[in-house]
Design an enzyme around this catalytic site. Structure first.
Site, PDB file in Angstrom:
ATOM      1  N   VAL A 566     -12.840   2.997  19.333  1.00  7.91           N
ATOM      2  CA  VAL A 566     -13.406   1.672  19.091  1.00  7.91           C
ATOM      3  C   VAL A 566     -12.930   1.116  17.751  1.00  7.91           C
ATOM      4  O   VAL A 566     -13.351   0.056  17.330  1.00  7.91           O
ATOM      5  CB  VAL A 566     -14.950   1.686  19.129  1.00  7.91           C
ATOM      6  N   ASP A 567     -12.044   1.858  17.080  1.00 10.45           N
ATOM      7  CA  ASP A 567     -11.505   1.359  15.810  1.00 10.45           C
ATOM      8  C   ASP A 567     -10.033   1.003  16.006  1.00 10.45           C
ATOM      9  O   ASP A 567      -9.531   0.969  17.119  1.00 10.45           O
ATOM     10  CB  ASP A 567     -11.682   2.402  14.699  1.00 10.45           C
ATOM     11  N   ASP A 568      -9.335   0.722  14.928  1.00 13.39           N
ATOM     12  CA  ASP A 568      -7.933   0.320  15.042  1.00 13.39           C
ATOM     13  C   ASP A 568      -6.989   1.509  15.061  1.00 13.39           C
ATOM     14  O   ASP A 568      -6.011   1.562  14.327  1.00 13.39           O
ATOM     15  CB  ASP A 568      -7.578  -0.642  13.904  1.00 13.39           C
TER      16      ASP A 568
END
Ligand code: WT7
Length: 699
Positions: A566-568
């Site tokens: 859910v992060d980059d």
């Protein structure tokens, strides 16, 4: 949630989708191409009764009993297991685990087996040799080309490790020193790791696919005085010069003021003639020459349970790669125990993990876990598709492999070559199939199960991370029904939690951020020389919990379904890459003004890298520049991080405060133009249409 954490709040690098439910497992197979929502897969598969009854854990009830004890009495549970290893000094039984995960001041510390002294290399080798297992095969080495192979018994491996350790000692390596290992999958790679461990030196293995610049960063970041490498390696039909990359890396570190004193070069004549390799007088030595005169006896350095064993860099969503540090005692116990139960390891098994030791999988489930269990394993130098897509099954038959552990990207690539080539091989020795590194889509799961495993073998879909060092959520193969695409239940001692975007833990069926709420023995202890970043990157987003960076759903049976980062961070063929790293690499090109990188679904790699670039005033975009931009990423990070697609952008969609709206870029990249959502907060909404129009030219 976002406001409470520096990690989530770095200008344009802000967490894109803490809003959950956004991205799910939806890597459709190439042929079907449709989205797979894991939740809709109804079927389950249970190992047959004879498999279950012979398994170490035969039922969910048996698991539950062990699991409950591991949570309610971690000291007793892990203490009992730790007794099976050799400890020079026993740990303090009152303090098997100490941690302050839940402190108010944000400080995080964890220790396991404090006061204990041991050595993991001793436990991998000497312990087995002393127990009469010295003549058992440790490594069946299989080279890149057919017909290249060799074996090492446990006592031969111990001798090689001792020679290497003695050499390292002779050039001044001692406990606590860092040693860089930049090697291909020769036996010498795990030998070098074990040699460091024997001396209490901290190994930092750098995957052979990293570029000179990335290697330089890791050499100077850890101030490693010794670099172990190899002349060159064959990848399929291509020879890749590793020593040449080391030379370039050291030129970079030297310009910055740090020069390693010793480079040890393994002479791999299959890939390069010795005469073709320039050696630096006084710095470079030939591995084969210096080791031959070394003694096969080398005293073990007993280290504290909490002394660092290794560091390994991994990518995060922001900034430079992070030097994850793992310590000795807890790591040893956890790597060995997960290996034993997840692969249901029994004497006589031949295990094969296709991972490279440059990644955490090769550390825990090649170098350490199997050896700690006295297991025989295949060490494979080559790639799964060379000389053809049958290579893996040929190796399975050749060594009668019982457990085969690989990544979904390899499974999907092999699936594309069809069933016939698989069926040319017997494969009846296979008992358990494993998957690691990225979500496995149900189509690939079914193919792996039905075609590779002839419908007989359980698949252990193991969810874990560089930071966790060992399996966290995984089936135990005889324990419970499998659902394609679900990693199922937590391993002993692991307490997962699903947390909403406000940081509240959710009960029962739920979807949200995947966190862990109590310490496990092999958790990373710090980031190298940056404990503050350790605390903010992992423990501040959700207070009192370790936050993994992944999303997950828990179903009515308590099974976990990992929905992806859910992060980059994007996951390309199981390689973890920070979008920020690729962006900084692109802007090193003098003609590139700004870059924004997103992940897009890719039928084989899981995710592909899609890069938007804006150019300096007056620069025209053309095919040459496109190629040069890719070269920039290859040279800053490595070929595996080169963008699949480059999209020239006259501007990027930004909010009025200047934040790039990656959500929109992701939708344009994946052709989901009807789902762009609200674009009214953009400073210049017209740029969206321009980018869509330009998609026609994208390559
Ligand atoms: C990330 C960790 C695990 C060792 C190799 C990769 C993804 C890993 C699974 C799985 C779904 C998975 C996660 C995780 N991941 N295994 N079985 N199902 N996703 O280690 O490079 O540290 O990457 O890989 O996103 O966070 P890593």
């Amino acid at each position: 949630l976002a406001a409470s954490s520096g990690f989530l709040n770095k200008g344009s690098l802000t967490f894109p989708s803490v809003k959950i439910n956004v991205r799910r497992v939806r890597v459709g197979s190439a042929r079907q191409g449709h989205k797979v929502i894991a939740a809709s897969a109804p079927e389950t598969w249970m190992a047959p009764d004879d498999f279950k009854s012979a398994a170490l854990v035969s039922s969910r009830e048996q698991y539950q009993e062990m699991y409950d004890r591991s949570i309610n009495d971690p000291g007793g549970f892990w203490g009992d297991i730790a007794e099976e290893f050799f400890w020079e000094t026993k740990w303090d039984p009152e303090n098997v685990v100490k941690s302050n995960f839940n402190m108010d001041d944000g400080k995080v510390e964890a220790t396991w087996f404090a006061g204990g002294k041991t050595n993991i290399a001793y436990n991998c080798l000497d312990r087995h040799v002393e127990n009469g297992k010295g003549d058992d095969i440790a490594f069946y080495w299989e080279g890149n080309a057919i017909g290249e192979d060799s074996t090492l018994t446990f006592s031969q491996l111990k001798d090689e490790v001792c020679k290497t350790a003695n050499y390292l000692k002779s050039v001044g390596v001692k406990k606590g020193d860092r040693v860089i290992i930049y090697m291909p999958m020769l036996n010498e790679l795990p030998i070098a790791m074990l040699a460091c461990a024997r001396l209490g030196a901290i190994h930092s293995v750098v995957f052979g696919g990293f570029s000179a610049e990335a290697l330089a960063q890791r050499i100077s970041g850890s101030l490693s005085d010794v670099v172990l490498t190899c002349s060159a390696v064959m990848r399929g039909t291509k020879s890749i010069g590793l020593k040449d990359i080391v030379d370039k890396a050291i030129a970079i570190t030297s310009a910055e003021g740090f020069t390693p004193s010793t480079v040890v070069v393994y002479d791999n004549t299959r890939a390069m003639a010795k005469e073709d390799l320039p050696m630096v007088e006084g710095r470079d030595v030939w591995w084969n020459e210096v080791m031959s005169s070394m003694s096969t006896d080398c005293e073990v350095e007993w280290v504290d349970a909490e002394d660092p064993l290794f560091m390994l860099y991994t990518s995060g969503s922001t900034g430079m790669p992070k030097g994850v540090v793992h310590t000795t005692g807890g790591y040893m116990v956890y790597a060995a125990t997960t290996f034993k139960y997840v692969f249901d390891y029994k004497d006589g098994d031949v295990y094969w993990c296709t991972a490279d030791c440059g990644w955490i999988t090769g550390h825990s489930y090649l170098a350490y876990g199997p050896l700690l269990n006295g297991a025989s394993q295949v060490v494979f130098e080559g790639v799964p598709t060379y000389p053809d897509a049958g290579r893996c099954w040929a190796i399975v038959d050749k060594y009668k492999v019982s457990q085969f552990y690989t990544a979904p990207t390899a499974i999907r690539a092999l699936q594309r070559s069809g069933d016939a080539i698989v069926k040319q091989y017997d494969r009846s020795s296979l008992r358990i199939l494993g998957s690691v590194g990225e979500p496995i889509n149900p189509e690939a799961w079914r193919w792996y199960h039905e075609v590779v495993g002839d419908g007989r073998c359980p698949i252990v879909d193991t969810w874990w991370q560089t930071e966790t060092a060992g399996h966290m959520i995984t089936p135990l193969p005889g324990g419970w029904a499998l659902k394609p695409g679900s990693a199922s239940l937590p391993f002993f001692g692991v307490e997962p939690a699903i947390v909403d975007e406000k940081g509240n833990e959710l009960e029962g069926e739920a979807e949200g951020l995947l966190c862990i709420k109590s310490p496990w023995p092999s958790m990373m202890r710090t980031l190298y020389q940056d404990h503050a970043r350790y605390e903010t990157a992992y423990f501040s987003a959700v207070k009192g919990y370790y936050f993994s960076g992944d999303g997950a759903r828990r179903d009515a049976d308590g099974y976990y379904w990992i929905t992806g980062r859910v992060d980059d961070v994007i996951n390309v063929s199981g390689h973890r890459i920070g979008t920020a790293e690729v962006e900084s690499a692109l802007v090193t090109h003098p003609k590139c003004a700004e870059a924004a990188v997103v992940g897009v679904d890719h039928p084989v790699k899981g995710q592909g890298i899609y890069a938007y670039v804006t150019l300096m005033e007056g620069v025209d975009y053309d095919e040459d520049l496109r190629k040069e931009l890719k070269v920039s990423v290859r040279s800053v990070i490595g070929a595996f991080a080169a963008p699949d697609t480059i999209h020239w952008a006259p501007g990027l969609p930004k909010t009025r405060s200047g934040k790039i709206m990656r959500r929109i870029l992701r939708k344009i990249a994946s052709n989901e133009i009807d789902q762009l959502g609200d674009t009214s907060t953009l400073a210049e909404p017209a740029i969206v249409d321009t980018l869509i129009d330009l998609k026609g030219n994208v390559k």
